[in-house]
Design a protein around this motif. Structure first.
Motif, short mmCIF file in Angstrom:
data_model
loop_
_atom_site.label_atom_id
_atom_site.label_comp_id
_atom_site.label_asym_id
_atom_site.label_seq_id
_atom_site.Cartn_x
_atom_site.Cartn_y
_atom_site.Cartn_z
N GLY A 150 4.02 -13.15 6.27
CA GLY A 150 3.46 -11.89 5.80
C GLY A 150 3.93 -11.67 4.38
N ASN A 151 3.55 -10.52 3.82
CA ASN A 151 3.96 -10.27 2.45
C ASN A 151 4.52 -8.87 2.25
OD1 ASN A 151 4.48 -10.91 -0.19
ND2 ASN A 151 2.37 -10.69 -0.88
N SER A 152 5.18 -8.37 3.28
CA SER A 152 5.88 -7.09 3.13
C SER A 152 7.02 -7.08 4.12
CB SER A 152 4.93 -5.92 3.39
OG SER A 152 4.61 -5.84 4.76
N ILE A 153 8.02 -6.25 3.82
CA ILE A 153 9.15 -6.11 4.73
C ILE A 153 8.65 -5.64 6.10
CG2 ILE A 153 11.33 -4.87 5.11
CD1 ILE A 153 11.42 -6.80 2.69
N ALA A 154 7.69 -4.69 6.08
CA ALA A 154 7.16 -4.17 7.34
C ALA A 154 6.53 -5.29 8.16
CB ALA A 154 6.14 -3.07 7.05
N GLU A 155 5.76 -6.16 7.51
CA GLU A 155 5.12 -7.26 8.24
C GLU A 155 6.15 -8.23 8.81
OE1 GLU A 155 1.77 -9.35 6.34
OE2 GLU A 155 1.38 -7.47 5.29
N PHE A 156 7.19 -8.52 8.05
CA PHE A 156 8.25 -9.41 8.56
C PHE A 156 8.80 -8.86 9.88
CE2 PHE A 156 9.75 -10.62 3.98
CZ PHE A 156 8.62 -11.40 3.82
N LEU A 157 9.08 -7.55 9.86
CA LEU A 157 9.72 -6.96 11.03
C LEU A 157 8.76 -6.80 12.20
CD1 LEU A 157 12.02 -4.68 9.05
CD2 LEU A 157 12.79 -6.14 10.89
N GLU A 158 7.51 -6.45 11.88
CA GLU A 158 6.52 -6.35 12.96
C GLU A 158 6.37 -7.71 13.64
OE1 GLU A 158 3.89 -2.87 10.72
OE2 GLU A 158 3.10 -4.92 10.85
N GLY A 159 6.36 -8.78 12.82
CA GLY A 159 6.27 -10.14 13.35
C GLY A 159 7.48 -10.48 14.21
N TYR A 160 8.64 -10.09 13.74
CA TYR A 160 9.86 -10.34 14.49
C TYR A 160 9.81 -9.63 15.85
CZ TYR A 160 14.65 -9.91 16.06
OH TYR A 160 15.78 -9.94 16.83
N LEU A 161 9.40 -8.36 15.83
CA LEU A 161 9.43 -7.57 17.06
C LEU A 161 8.42 -8.06 18.09
CD1 LEU A 161 9.99 -4.13 15.37
CD2 LEU A 161 11.49 -5.17 17.07
N ILE A 162 7.27 -8.53 17.63
CA ILE A 162 6.28 -9.01 18.60
C ILE A 162 6.71 -10.38 19.14
CG2 ILE A 162 4.61 -10.08 16.97
CD1 ILE A 162 3.61 -7.99 20.00
N ARG A 163 7.26 -11.23 18.27
CA ARG A 163 7.63 -12.58 18.73
C ARG A 163 8.90 -12.60 19.56
NH1 ARG A 163 7.03 -15.44 13.23
NH2 ARG A 163 6.27 -13.38 12.66
N SER A 164 9.90 -11.83 19.14
CA SER A 164 11.15 -11.96 19.89
C SER A 164 11.34 -10.88 20.94
CB SER A 164 12.34 -12.01 18.94
OG SER A 164 12.45 -10.79 18.28
N GLU A 165 10.69 -9.73 20.76
CA GLU A 165 10.89 -8.65 21.75
C GLU A 165 9.61 -8.32 22.51
OE1 GLU A 165 14.09 -7.43 21.85
OE2 GLU A 165 14.67 -8.57 20.07
N GLN A 166 8.50 -8.94 22.14
CA GLN A 166 7.18 -8.64 22.74
C GLN A 166 6.85 -7.15 22.66
OE1 GLN A 166 9.23 -11.01 24.85
NE2 GLN A 166 8.25 -12.37 23.36
N LEU A 167 7.25 -6.54 21.56
CA LEU A 167 6.97 -5.12 21.39
C LEU A 167 5.99 -4.93 20.24
CD1 LEU A 167 10.54 -3.59 21.78
CD2 LEU A 167 8.60 -3.25 23.33
N GLY A 182 10.64 5.84 5.92
CA GLY A 182 9.92 4.93 6.80
C GLY A 182 9.42 5.63 8.04
N LEU A 183 8.33 5.08 8.56
CA LEU A 183 7.74 5.56 9.81
C LEU A 183 7.58 4.36 10.73
CD1 LEU A 183 5.92 7.54 11.62
CD2 LEU A 183 4.00 6.75 10.21
N LEU A 184 8.02 4.49 11.96
CA LEU A 184 7.87 3.42 12.94
C LEU A 184 7.13 3.96 14.16
CD1 LEU A 184 10.41 0.82 14.22
CD2 LEU A 184 9.48 2.45 15.87
N LEU A 185 6.20 3.16 14.66
CA LEU A 185 5.48 3.49 15.89
C LEU A 185 5.61 2.29 16.82
CD1 LEU A 185 2.31 4.88 14.08
CD2 LEU A 185 3.99 6.28 15.34
#
Ligand code: ZN
Length: 307
Positions: A150-167, A182-185
């Motif tokens: 991805g190309n943003s900090i948000a995308e890095f973390l969204e990718g991490y959360l879906i791959r490692s936590e399935q969230l 920041g806003l998180l959903l």
């Protein structure tokens, strides 16, 4: 919009936590979605006090700071959580630590000159995002690593959360020299009666503007985005600047150079001064300190090194 505050009066909400540095958790009860809004001002200023970051580095580091607070608030742990992004580009490292009580510190390292007009991907190059959770009592460590996609900090973390936590998670971040926000959903496990709620709520979330994340209070943000939704809002929690450096930790770090190298520095400079890169505190070691550090070290196995 119905906002119900959880076991707190509006009076508490207004006064007990600094307007400056806080995180607000909320729930869309019917939709099984949780949310958080984080905003930092003073803490962010303290974090930059010993550094003169170029604008672009400051922006990305600020986004990691906001993300670390948001992510910490979704996890159950007692200790510290560290987000580390590193690669082979000019921005060699960004590391931010957030404790479970929202004590944060962070630093970025980079080589100058920075490439012109570089985006995040170009600045970091090929690398990894590493999330480490260390439990305070047991010192047990959990570590998750994903490639920087991805190309943003948000995308890095969204990718991490879906791959490692399935969230399924959406994150929106903003930073400038004065503030970070920041806003998180996040979709919670389990069924929801309201089937298109995730699409609707994340779509509304995506309309938030950086200046709103940086300038509006969390209640105003919720009103602006979700005035037609039912929200349960929890008490805000304070975020503060916390550096966990100590003479003991710096001593352990010094052991990575040889006794000979340490002695040479003492001969040249009279003592060894080590500045904490997070808070700027200076630790000094003279010849006697150095002798005792290396004598101790040769007699006992070093408990500070864990694999
Ligand atoms: Zn420090």
């Amino acid at each position: 919009m119905t906002i119900t505050t959880h076991s707190a009066s509006d009076d508490f909400f207004e006064k007990s936590v600094s307007e400056q540095d806080k995180i607000n958790r909320f729930l869309f009860d019917k939709a099984n979605i949780r949310g958080e809004i984080a905003s930092l001002n003073t803490v962010w200023k303290n974090m930059q006090a010993n550094h003169n970051y170029p604008d672009i580095i400051r922006q990305y580091l600020g986004e990691v700071v906001a993300a670390s607070v948001l992510l910490s608030a979704t996890l159950k742990f007692e200790g510290s959580m560290t987000i580390q992004a590193s690669g082979d580009g000019a921005l060699t490292l960004m590391v931010v630590e957030c404790r479970n009580d929202f004590g944060v510190r962070g630093v970025a390292k980079y080589d100058e000159p920075l490439p012109e007009d570089a985006d995040l991907k170009k600045l970091l190059g090929d690398g990894n995002l590493v999330i480490t959770i260390e439990q305070a009592k047991t010192k047990e460590r959990y570590q998750g690593i994903v490639a920087l996609e991805g190309n943003s900090i948000a995308e890095f973390l969204e990718g991490y959360l879906i791959r490692s936590e399935q969230l399924e998670t959406r994150i929106f971040l903003a930073a400038d020299d004065r503030a970070v926000g920041g806003l998180l959903l996040q979709q919670l496990p389990g069924q929801s009666d309201d089937e298109d709620s995730w699409d609707r709520i994340t779509h509304l979330g995506s309309t938030i503007k950086p200046e709103e994340l940086l300038g509006l209070d969390s209640k105003e943000i919720l009103h602006r985005l979700y005035h037609e939704e039912d929200i349960r809002l929890f008490e805000p929690e304070a975020i503060y600047f916390k550096c966990s450096c100590s003479r003991e930790k710096v001593t352990n770090m010094l052991r990575s150079i040889s006794h000979q190298e340490a002695s040479d520095i003492i001969k040249e400079q009279g003592n060894i001064a080590v500045d904490c890169e997070f808070c700027g505190k200076e630790y000094q070691f003279d010849e006697i300190d150095i002798v005792s550090i290396y004598t101790e070290h040769s007699q006992t196995s070093d408990p500070s090194i864990k694999h």
